[in-house]
Design a protein around this motif. Structure first.
Motif, PDB file in Angstrom:
ATOM      1  N   ARG A 280       0.730  -1.267   0.063  1.00  0.00           N
ATOM      2  CA  ARG A 280      -0.037  -0.017   0.021  1.00  0.00           C
ATOM      3  C   ARG A 280       0.992   1.327   0.139  1.00  0.00           C
ATOM      4  NH1 ARG A 280      -5.184   0.326   3.642  1.00  0.00           N
ATOM      5  NH2 ARG A 280      -6.362   1.722   2.550  1.00  0.00           N
ATOM      6  N   ARG A 281       0.484   2.239  -0.857  1.00  0.00           N
ATOM      7  CA  ARG A 281       1.390   3.526  -1.105  1.00  0.00           C
ATOM      8  C   ARG A 281       0.945   4.298  -0.083  1.00  0.00           C
ATOM      9  NH1 ARG A 281       2.898   4.752  -7.321  1.00  0.00           N
ATOM     10  NH2 ARG A 281       4.960   4.178  -6.575  1.00  0.00           N
ATOM     11  N   ARG A 282       1.617   5.248   0.549  1.00  0.00           N
ATOM     12  CA  ARG A 282       1.375   5.990   1.610  1.00  0.00           C
ATOM     13  C   ARG A 282       0.921   7.422   0.873  1.00  0.00           C
ATOM     14  NH1 ARG A 282      -0.628   5.456   6.234  1.00  0.00           N
ATOM     15  NH2 ARG A 282       0.400   7.362   7.091  1.00  0.00           N
ATOM     16  N   ILE A 283       0.187   8.297   1.045  1.00  0.00           N
ATOM     17  CA  ILE A 283      -0.064   9.772   0.260  1.00  0.00           C
ATOM     18  C   ILE A 283       0.791  10.617   1.091  1.00  0.00           C
ATOM     19  CG2 ILE A 283      -2.351   8.865  -0.549  1.00  0.00           C
ATOM     20  CD1 ILE A 283      -3.663  10.657   1.523  1.00  0.00           C
ATOM     21  N   ARG A 284       1.058  11.785   0.606  1.00  0.00           N
ATOM     22  CA  ARG A 284       1.653  12.788   1.264  1.00  0.00           C
ATOM     23  C   ARG A 284       0.937  13.622   1.901  1.00  0.00           C
ATOM     24  NH1 ARG A 284       4.401  15.491  -4.002  1.00  0.00           N
ATOM     25  NH2 ARG A 284       4.546  13.568  -5.044  1.00  0.00           N
ATOM     26  N   ASP A 285       1.164  14.190   2.991  1.00  0.00           N
ATOM     27  CA  ASP A 285       0.666  15.293   3.685  1.00  0.00           C
ATOM     28  C   ASP A 285       1.086  16.587   3.163  1.00  0.00           C
ATOM     29  OD1 ASP A 285      -0.884  13.885   5.716  1.00  0.00           O
ATOM     30  OD2 ASP A 285       0.873  13.228   7.048  1.00  0.00           O
ATOM     31  N   ASN A 286       0.619  17.739   4.019  1.00  0.00           N
ATOM     32  CA  ASN A 286       0.768  19.136   3.464  1.00  0.00           C
ATOM     33  C   ASN A 286       1.426  20.026   4.385  1.00  0.00           C
ATOM     34  OD1 ASN A 286      -0.844  17.803   1.616  1.00  0.00           O
ATOM     35  ND2 ASN A 286      -2.379  18.186   3.157  1.00  0.00           N
ATOM     36  N   ALA A 287       1.599  21.304   3.900  1.00  0.00           N
ATOM     37  CA  ALA A 287       1.969  22.098   4.844  1.00  0.00           C
ATOM     38  C   ALA A 287       1.141  22.388   5.934  1.00  0.00           C
ATOM     39  CB  ALA A 287       2.400  23.400   3.966  1.00  0.00           C
ATOM     40  N   VAL A 288      -0.122  22.668   6.013  1.00  0.00           N
ATOM     41  CA  VAL A 288      -0.898  23.267   6.918  1.00  0.00           C
ATOM     42  C   VAL A 288      -1.732  21.806   7.505  1.00  0.00           C
ATOM     43  CG1 VAL A 288      -2.833  24.612   7.570  1.00  0.00           C
ATOM     44  CG2 VAL A 288      -1.258  25.522   6.011  1.00  0.00           C
ATOM     45  N   HIS A 289      -2.160  21.146   6.937  1.00  0.00           N
ATOM     46  CA  HIS A 289      -3.080  20.091   7.575  1.00  0.00           C
ATOM     47  C   HIS A 289      -2.502  18.706   6.931  1.00  0.00           C
ATOM     48  CE1 HIS A 289      -6.300  23.009   7.740  1.00  0.00           C
ATOM     49  NE2 HIS A 289      -6.316  23.202   6.725  1.00  0.00           N
ATOM     50  N   LYS A 290      -2.881  17.777   7.893  1.00  0.00           N
ATOM     51  CA  LYS A 290      -2.507  16.263   7.733  1.00  0.00           C
ATOM     52  C   LYS A 290      -3.666  15.644   7.413  1.00  0.00           C
ATOM     53  CE  LYS A 290       1.712  15.962  10.281  1.00  0.00           C
ATOM     54  NZ  LYS A 290       2.960  14.989  10.444  1.00  0.00           N
TER      55      LYS A 290
ATOM     56  N   SER B 115      -6.914   3.894  -1.037  1.00  0.00           N
ATOM     57  CA  SER B 115      -7.483   2.839  -1.642  1.00  0.00           C
ATOM     58  C   SER B 115      -8.127   2.579  -3.291  1.00  0.00           C
ATOM     59  CB  SER B 115      -8.706   2.313  -0.885  1.00  0.00           C
ATOM     60  OG  SER B 115      -9.643   3.280  -1.112  1.00  0.00           O
ATOM     61  N   ASP B 116      -7.933   3.996  -3.456  1.00  0.00           N
ATOM     62  CA  ASP B 116      -8.370   4.408  -5.039  1.00  0.00           C
ATOM     63  C   ASP B 116      -7.272   4.825  -5.757  1.00  0.00           C
ATOM     64  OD1 ASP B 116      -9.386   6.207  -7.236  1.00  0.00           O
ATOM     65  OD2 ASP B 116     -11.376   5.298  -6.264  1.00  0.00           O
ATOM     66  N   PRO B 117      -6.824   3.928  -6.697  1.00  0.00           N
ATOM     67  CA  PRO B 117      -5.642   4.494  -7.688  1.00  0.00           C
ATOM     68  C   PRO B 117      -5.611   5.719  -8.377  1.00  0.00           C
ATOM     69  CG  PRO B 117      -6.310   2.041  -8.119  1.00  0.00           C
ATOM     70  CD  PRO B 117      -7.393   2.715  -7.051  1.00  0.00           C
ATOM     71  N   LYS B 118      -6.967   6.086  -8.893  1.00  0.00           N
ATOM     72  CA  LYS B 118      -7.058   7.256  -9.637  1.00  0.00           C
ATOM     73  C   LYS B 118      -7.147   8.614  -8.883  1.00  0.00           C
ATOM     74  CE  LYS B 118      -7.973   9.782 -13.059  1.00  0.00           C
ATOM     75  NZ  LYS B 118      -7.071  10.287 -13.933  1.00  0.00           N
ATOM     76  N   ALA B 119      -7.790   8.426  -7.589  1.00  0.00           N
ATOM     77  CA  ALA B 119      -7.971   9.642  -6.656  1.00  0.00           C
ATOM     78  C   ALA B 119      -6.225   9.655  -6.113  1.00  0.00           C
ATOM     79  CB  ALA B 119      -8.831   9.333  -5.663  1.00  0.00           C
ATOM     80  N   ARG B 120      -5.662   8.606  -5.727  1.00  0.00           N
ATOM     81  CA  ARG B 120      -4.502   8.518  -5.421  1.00  0.00           C
ATOM     82  C   ARG B 120      -3.252   9.317  -6.412  1.00  0.00           C
ATOM     83  NH1 ARG B 120      -3.342   3.365  -4.106  1.00  0.00           N
ATOM     84  NH2 ARG B 120      -2.522   2.803  -6.010  1.00  0.00           N
ATOM     85  N   SER B 121      -3.572   9.231  -7.672  1.00  0.00           N
ATOM     86  CA  SER B 121      -2.736   9.471  -8.682  1.00  0.00           C
ATOM     87  C   SER B 121      -2.937  11.250  -8.709  1.00  0.00           C
ATOM     88  CB  SER B 121      -2.890   9.045 -10.035  1.00  0.00           C
ATOM     89  OG  SER B 121      -2.337   9.708 -11.252  1.00  0.00           O
TER      90      SER B 121
ATOM     91  N   ASP C 228     -14.988  10.863  -6.133  1.00  0.00           N
ATOM     92  CA  ASP C 228     -15.596  10.875  -7.380  1.00  0.00           C
ATOM     93  C   ASP C 228     -14.962  12.082  -8.078  1.00  0.00           C
ATOM     94  OD1 ASP C 228     -17.470  10.124  -9.269  1.00  0.00           O
ATOM     95  OD2 ASP C 228     -18.249  11.837  -8.977  1.00  0.00           O
ATOM     96  N   LYS C 229     -14.807  13.157  -7.657  1.00  0.00           N
ATOM     97  CA  LYS C 229     -14.329  14.374  -8.245  1.00  0.00           C
ATOM     98  C   LYS C 229     -12.645  14.354  -8.748  1.00  0.00           C
ATOM     99  CE  LYS C 229     -17.603  17.676  -6.357  1.00  0.00           C
ATOM    100  NZ  LYS C 229     -17.937  18.918  -6.363  1.00  0.00           N
ATOM    101  N   MET C 230     -11.964  13.745  -7.617  1.00  0.00           N
ATOM    102  CA  MET C 230     -10.431  13.313  -8.108  1.00  0.00           C
ATOM    103  C   MET C 230     -10.648  12.406  -9.156  1.00  0.00           C
ATOM    104  SD  MET C 230      -8.581  13.152  -4.448  1.00  0.00           S
ATOM    105  CE  MET C 230      -9.516  13.986  -3.252  1.00  0.00           C
ATOM    106  N   ARG C 231     -11.346  11.293  -9.152  1.00  0.00           N
ATOM    107  CA  ARG C 231     -11.566  10.464 -10.200  1.00  0.00           C
ATOM    108  C   ARG C 231     -11.751  11.123 -11.710  1.00  0.00           C
ATOM    109  NH1 ARG C 231     -15.519   7.642  -7.357  1.00  0.00           N
ATOM    110  NH2 ARG C 231     -14.386   6.512  -5.811  1.00  0.00           N
ATOM    111  N   LYS C 232     -12.336  12.018 -11.470  1.00  0.00           N
ATOM    112  CA  LYS C 232     -12.829  12.894 -12.881  1.00  0.00           C
ATOM    113  C   LYS C 232     -11.750  13.671 -13.195  1.00  0.00           C
ATOM    114  CE  LYS C 232     -17.834  11.889 -12.197  1.00  0.00           C
ATOM    115  NZ  LYS C 232     -19.067  12.556 -11.591  1.00  0.00           N
TER     116      LYS C 232
END
Length: 82
Positions: free
Chosen positions: A2-12, A23-29, A64-68
């Protein structure tokens, strides 16, 4: 693996959003390709929900929006931390 996603400057990314994106390859991309400010917008949009039902719906809609290909949440005033 499982690949971990990156955090950010302000929020985790909270655990529920993180698990959904991982869990969603397209959203992760899309998540990997957007800027830290855009990630903060998604995180703040999800976490600013006052009710758990709204938060769950925002996670589902966000994926859903990220997938699009959407890179930021739409029709929202924006993160108050920027």
């Amino acid at each position: 693996m499982r690949r971990r996603i990156r955090d950010n400057a302000v929020h985790k990314a909270p655990a529920d959003l993180r698990a959904a994106i991982e869990s969603d390859p397209k959203a992760r991309s899309v998540w990997a390709d957007i800027t830290p400010l855009a990630r903060n917008e998604w995180i703040c949009w999800v976490t600013s929900a006052k009710q758990s039902e709204t938060r769950e719906r925002r996670i589902a809609v966000g994926l859903d929006k990220m997938r699009k290909g959407m890179r930021r949440p739409c029709c929202w005033a924006g993160c108050p931390h920027r």
